[in-house]
Motif scaffolding. Structure first.
Motif, PDB file in Angstrom:
ATOM      1  N   GLN B   6       0.838  -1.185   0.000  1.00 44.58           N
ATOM      2  CA  GLN B   6       0.000   0.000   0.000  1.00 44.58           C
ATOM      3  C   GLN B   6       0.880   1.244   0.000  1.00 44.58           C
ATOM      4  OE1 GLN B   6      -2.234  -1.737   3.755  1.00 44.58           O
ATOM      5  NE2 GLN B   6      -3.570  -0.207   2.787  1.00 44.58           N
ATOM      6  N   SER B   9       0.815   7.006   2.417  1.00 44.59           N
ATOM      7  CA  SER B   9      -0.154   8.001   2.864  1.00 44.59           C
ATOM      8  C   SER B   9      -0.968   8.522   1.700  1.00 44.59           C
ATOM      9  CB  SER B   9       0.564   9.163   3.562  1.00 44.59           C
ATOM     10  OG  SER B   9       1.439   9.823   2.664  1.00 44.59           O
ATOM     11  N   MET B  10      -2.101   9.139   2.045  1.00 46.89           N
ATOM     12  CA  MET B  10      -2.975   9.741   1.054  1.00 46.89           C
ATOM     13  C   MET B  10      -3.742  10.866   1.748  1.00 46.89           C
ATOM     14  SD  MET B  10      -5.721   7.848  -1.431  1.00 46.89           S
ATOM     15  CE  MET B  10      -4.425   7.076  -2.357  1.00 46.89           C
ATOM     16  N   LEU B  20      -8.540   4.000  -1.960  1.00 45.33           N
ATOM     17  CA  LEU B  20      -7.314   3.521  -1.328  1.00 45.33           C
ATOM     18  C   LEU B  20      -6.881   2.225  -2.019  1.00 45.33           C
ATOM     19  CD1 LEU B  20      -8.328   4.078   2.404  1.00 45.33           C
ATOM     20  CD2 LEU B  20      -7.047   5.615   0.924  1.00 45.33           C
ATOM     21  N   CYS B  22      -4.537  -1.181  -3.079  1.00 47.04           N
ATOM     22  CA  CYS B  22      -3.745  -2.233  -2.442  1.00 47.04           C
ATOM     23  C   CYS B  22      -3.337  -3.240  -3.513  1.00 47.04           C
ATOM     24  CB  CYS B  22      -4.566  -2.916  -1.357  1.00 47.04           C
ATOM     25  SG  CYS B  22      -3.670  -4.220  -0.467  1.00 47.04           S
ATOM     26  N   TRP B  35     -10.101  -5.466   4.852  1.00 47.97           N
ATOM     27  CA  TRP B  35      -9.656  -4.116   5.206  1.00 47.97           C
ATOM     28  C   TRP B  35     -10.077  -3.823   6.643  1.00 47.97           C
ATOM     29  CZ3 TRP B  35      -7.066  -0.296   2.279  1.00 47.97           C
ATOM     30  CH2 TRP B  35      -6.783  -0.652   0.947  1.00 47.97           C
ATOM     31  N   ARG B  37      -9.364  -0.619   9.696  1.00 48.51           N
ATOM     32  CA  ARG B  37      -8.817   0.712   9.897  1.00 48.51           C
ATOM     33  C   ARG B  37      -8.595   0.937  11.383  1.00 48.51           C
ATOM     34  NH1 ARG B  37     -13.711   5.079   8.756  1.00 48.51           N
ATOM     35  NH2 ARG B  37     -14.926   4.660  10.643  1.00 48.51           N
ATOM     36  N   THR B  72      -9.272  -2.083  -4.339  1.00 46.99           N
ATOM     37  CA  THR B  72      -9.391  -0.675  -3.956  1.00 46.99           C
ATOM     38  C   THR B  72     -10.514  -0.531  -2.951  1.00 46.99           C
ATOM     39  OG1 THR B  72      -8.650   0.047  -6.140  1.00 46.99           O
ATOM     40  CG2 THR B  72      -9.798   1.671  -4.777  1.00 46.99           C
ATOM     41  N   TYR B  86      -5.374   2.716   7.316  1.00 46.97           N
ATOM     42  CA  TYR B  86      -6.164   1.663   6.688  1.00 46.97           C
ATOM     43  C   TYR B  86      -5.240   0.511   6.291  1.00 46.97           C
ATOM     44  CZ  TYR B  86     -10.186   4.737   6.547  1.00 46.97           C
ATOM     45  OH  TYR B  86     -11.243   5.545   6.907  1.00 46.97           O
ATOM     46  N   ILE B 107      -1.938   2.366   5.120  1.00 46.67           N
ATOM     47  CA  ILE B 107      -1.915   3.681   4.477  1.00 46.67           C
ATOM     48  C   ILE B 107      -2.588   4.677   5.417  1.00 46.67           C
ATOM     49  CG2 ILE B 107      -4.018   3.115   3.161  1.00 46.67           C
ATOM     50  CD1 ILE B 107      -3.033   5.063   1.015  1.00 46.67           C
ATOM     51  N   LEU B 109      -4.537   7.843   6.003  1.00 49.53           N
ATOM     52  CA  LEU B 109      -5.434   8.746   5.292  1.00 49.53           C
ATOM     53  C   LEU B 109      -5.654  10.009   6.117  1.00 49.53           C
ATOM     54  CD1 LEU B 109      -7.461   9.399   3.002  1.00 49.53           C
ATOM     55  CD2 LEU B 109      -9.214   8.277   4.401  1.00 49.53           C
TER      56      LEU B 109
END
Lengths: 111, 113
Positions: B6, B9-10, B20, B22, B35, B37, B72, B86, B107, B109
């Motif tokens: 991944q 960051s985003m 997001l 993967c 997934w 978080r 995604t 995430y 990642i 977010l």
């Protein structure tokens, strides 16, 4: 339904001491997994208990041990604490192949 | 353990959709894509999972590539509360102890007001 409860929330121990962390699983769940999360990292699997038996172990030394009780609650014991054991310890309960419900963790600091 | 990759960051804007990504090129036939978080100061929280078909729930949607080598996570309207790390995880529910969750770094977010 009740969630996963961990106690204590924070703990400070001295190097060489022993610690016991506790976890009560969500109602209807028979599997408990423990994870260690260092700062800035993802959680790392320590071990899993299913119906009171260890059901898999990650790359952690034997001084990390656990128990699961008939009501499916669990304990994580760590002997001979080292500075690197400072981390957030997470407990997750589930059915054996089901989705995991995590507690908020116990923050352990070893000084 | 099959690995996932991944971005670190985003960033997104509030009330806009977020995608997001993967990558999981070594996924096996029995691996489900999960997934989770993790909000600040909390344990990880289940978001969604799927095997082959796209999945929707009240939190998010999961779009899975036809070859299953990538997926995604889609948050349709990001809120400030969605700011979290995430994690994309492959899990074999029939693998005994392999049904454990293997977390990467995830990642992060960030959501701008």
């Amino acid at each position: 339904e009740t969630g996963v409860t961990q106690s204590p929330t924070h703990l400070i121990k001295t190097r060489g001491q022993q610690v016991t962390l506790r976890c009560s699983s969500q109602s209807g769940h028979n599997t408990v997994s423990w994870y260690q999360q260092a700062l800035g990292q993802g959680p790392q699997f320590i071990f899993q208990y299913y119906r009171e038996e260890e059901n898999g172990r990650g790359n952690f030394p034997p001084r990390f041990s656990g128990l699961q009780f008939p009501n499916y609650s669990s304990e994580l014991n760590v002997n001979a604490l080292e500075l690197d054991d400072s981390a957030l310890y997470l407990c997750a309960s589930s059915t054996l192949a089901g989705r995991n419900t995590f507690g908020s963790g116990t923050r352990l600091t070893v000084v | 353990d099959a690995k996932t990759t991944q971005p670190n960051s985003m960033e997104s804007n509030e009330e806009e959709p977020v995608h997001l990504p993967c990558n999981h090129s070594t996924i096996s036939g029995t691996d489900y894509i999960h997934w989770y978080r993790q909000l600040p100061s909390q344990g990880p929280e289940y978001v969604i999972h799927g095997l082959t078909s796209n999945v929707n729930n009240r939190m998010a949607s999961l779009a899975i590539a036809e070859d299953r080598k990538s997926s995604t996570l889609i948050l349709h309207r990001a809120t400030l509360r969605d700011a979290a790390v995430y994690y994309c995880i492959l899990r074999d529910p029939f693998g005994g102890a392999n049904s454990k969750l293997t977390f990467g770094k995830g990642i992060t977010l960030s959501v701008r007001p």
